[in-house]
Write a protein that holds these residues in place. Structure first.
Motif, PDB file in Angstrom:
ATOM      1  N   UNK A  23       0.840  -1.208   0.000  1.00  0.00           N
ATOM      2  CA  UNK A  23       0.000   0.000   0.000  1.00  0.00           C
ATOM      3  C   UNK A  23       0.869   1.251   0.000  1.00  0.00           C
ATOM      4  N   UNK A  24       1.975   1.185   0.711  1.00  0.00           N
ATOM      5  CA  UNK A  24       2.922   2.304   0.733  1.00  0.00           C
ATOM      6  C   UNK A  24       3.557   2.458  -0.649  1.00  0.00           C
ATOM      7  N   UNK A  25       4.003   1.350  -1.227  1.00  0.00           N
ATOM      8  CA  UNK A  25       4.640   1.388  -2.554  1.00  0.00           C
ATOM      9  C   UNK A  25       3.708   1.940  -3.621  1.00  0.00           C
ATOM     10  N   UNK A  26       2.418   1.614  -3.538  1.00  0.00           N
ATOM     11  CA  UNK A  26       1.444   2.091  -4.524  1.00  0.00           C
ATOM     12  C   UNK A  26       0.983   3.526  -4.258  1.00  0.00           C
ATOM     13  N   UNK A  27       1.417   4.097  -3.135  1.00  0.00           N
ATOM     14  CA  UNK A  27       1.040   5.465  -2.819  1.00  0.00           C
ATOM     15  C   UNK A  27      -0.293   5.584  -2.104  1.00  0.00           C
ATOM     16  N   UNK A  28      -0.864   4.469  -1.687  1.00  0.00           N
ATOM     17  CA  UNK A  28      -2.123   4.497  -0.954  1.00  0.00           C
ATOM     18  C   UNK A  28      -1.915   4.998   0.466  1.00  0.00           C
ATOM     19  N   UNK A  29      -0.738   4.756   0.995  1.00  0.00           N
ATOM     20  CA  UNK A  29      -0.361   5.246   2.319  1.00  0.00           C
ATOM     21  C   UNK A  29       0.966   5.983   2.207  1.00  0.00           C
ATOM     22  N   UNK A  30       1.060   7.102   2.880  1.00  0.00           N
ATOM     23  CA  UNK A  30       2.312   7.856   2.944  1.00  0.00           C
ATOM     24  C   UNK A  30       3.062   7.385   4.181  1.00  0.00           C
TER      25      UNK A  30
END
Length: 84
Positions: A50-57
């Protein structure tokens, strides 16, 4: 932001300030909120993606000696993802 930014003096300072102004939680805590489980490899990988996809900063906690455990995400962002 590139991961190595958080290793610089300014990155460390910004990380400390951000943690004092918002509620940042560990990847394990995020996994528990999102998937109802933490510390399982699958749940931790899911949050990492999710972090890698930009869903979470994420930011890196400069006070955490173990860099693999230093990533933090905003609780509000995690809860918004869960609410969906």
């Amino acid at each position: 932001m590139p991961e190595n930014f958080w290793d610089t003096q300014i990155g460390e300072l910004i990380g400390i300030v951000l943690q004092k102004t918002e509620d940042w939680i560990t990847i394990s805590e995020a996994a528990l909120i999102l998937r109802g489980e933490n510390k399982t490899k699958a749940s931790l990988i899911a949050v990492g993606r999710m972090i890698e996809r930009g869903e979470l900063e994420c930011i890196y906690d400069p006070r955490e000696p173990n860099k693999r455990r230093a990533r933090r995400v905003r609780r509000a962002d995690v809860e918004a993802l869960k609410a969906g």
